[in-house]
Design an enzyme around this catalytic site. Sequence first.
Site, short mmCIF file in Angstrom:
data_model
loop_
_atom_site.label_atom_id
_atom_site.label_comp_id
_atom_site.label_asym_id
_atom_site.label_seq_id
_atom_site.Cartn_x
_atom_site.Cartn_y
_atom_site.Cartn_z
N ASP A 13 -14.28 34.86 -48.36
CA ASP A 13 -13.76 35.85 -47.41
C ASP A 13 -14.79 36.95 -47.18
OD1 ASP A 13 -11.96 37.02 -45.73
OD2 ASP A 13 -10.66 37.81 -47.31
N HIS A 30 -20.85 34.48 -40.40
CA HIS A 30 -20.55 33.07 -40.73
C HIS A 30 -21.84 32.28 -40.97
CE1 HIS A 30 -16.45 33.92 -40.06
NE2 HIS A 30 -16.47 33.91 -38.74
N LEU A 124 -23.04 17.51 -58.91
CA LEU A 124 -21.99 18.43 -58.43
C LEU A 124 -21.17 17.79 -57.30
CD1 LEU A 124 -20.97 21.52 -58.35
CD2 LEU A 124 -22.44 21.68 -56.35
#
Length: 235
Positions: A13, A30, A124
């Site tokens: 956020d 963004h 990962l």
Amino acid sequence: MLNDDFHVAIIMDGNGRWAKAKGLARTAGHLKGSDNVRNIAIAASELGVTHLTLYAFSTENWKRAKDEVNYIMKLPGVFFEKYMDEFIERGYRMNIIGKLDELPKKTYDVLIDAMEKSKDNTGLVLTICMNYGSQMELINAAEAYARDVKEGKAELPLTNEVFESYLMTKGLPMVDLLIRTSGEQRISNYLLYQIAYAELVFCEEAWPEFDKEVLKRCLDEYNKRDRRFGGVKNV
Ligand code: FPP
């Protein structure tokens, strides 16, 4: 010390506020935020995280201005063009969850391609939630299970294990640590089932400024917690 399988989920956020504070357009936040996905994937892997799940676009985010939505939809293309080779080299496996068939065709193709190219990797597991909402996921799972029962492919009683196999997170461990950046303290329809016993950590930094040091701090905070899973403390 983290468990062998350690799952961190992050609500990324604050991109918009970070950009605004710098006099930039929200989309600049963004872009910076998507580059940070790469940095934090590397940091997380180096710190012993085996599964990292990031909330990139929710089923509610379509309500945003069209230009912003269009911009976010183009980000996966930009992102994987820049970083896919490196992710493959590092052995990361890309996993994308959400209602992918509602995404623009180009976005959909890029995401499927990223999963396909990295499907044999064993490092990962980087899950990106794109057009994801937990309530939608749970309702779809309940529907699919009911259909299977009706067709004789599944039976009652329903167990946790079977229900989990109907979720979009099938195959992922339950979340150990949920982090939300930028000072907000809510869950926003994210992984409601999967965070049942997760530790929650909220940090003030906006996602674009969330770095390895902040991640370490969140893991330190996690390590101080006493997870009891509903049991009692051993004394
Ligand atoms: C929340 O910040 C962020 C989003 C809704 C978008 C997050 C998307 C990315 C970080 C890029 C995703 C990357 C890939 C590779 C798909 P906000 O805009 O709600 O911030 P605000 O609360 O300050 O307005």
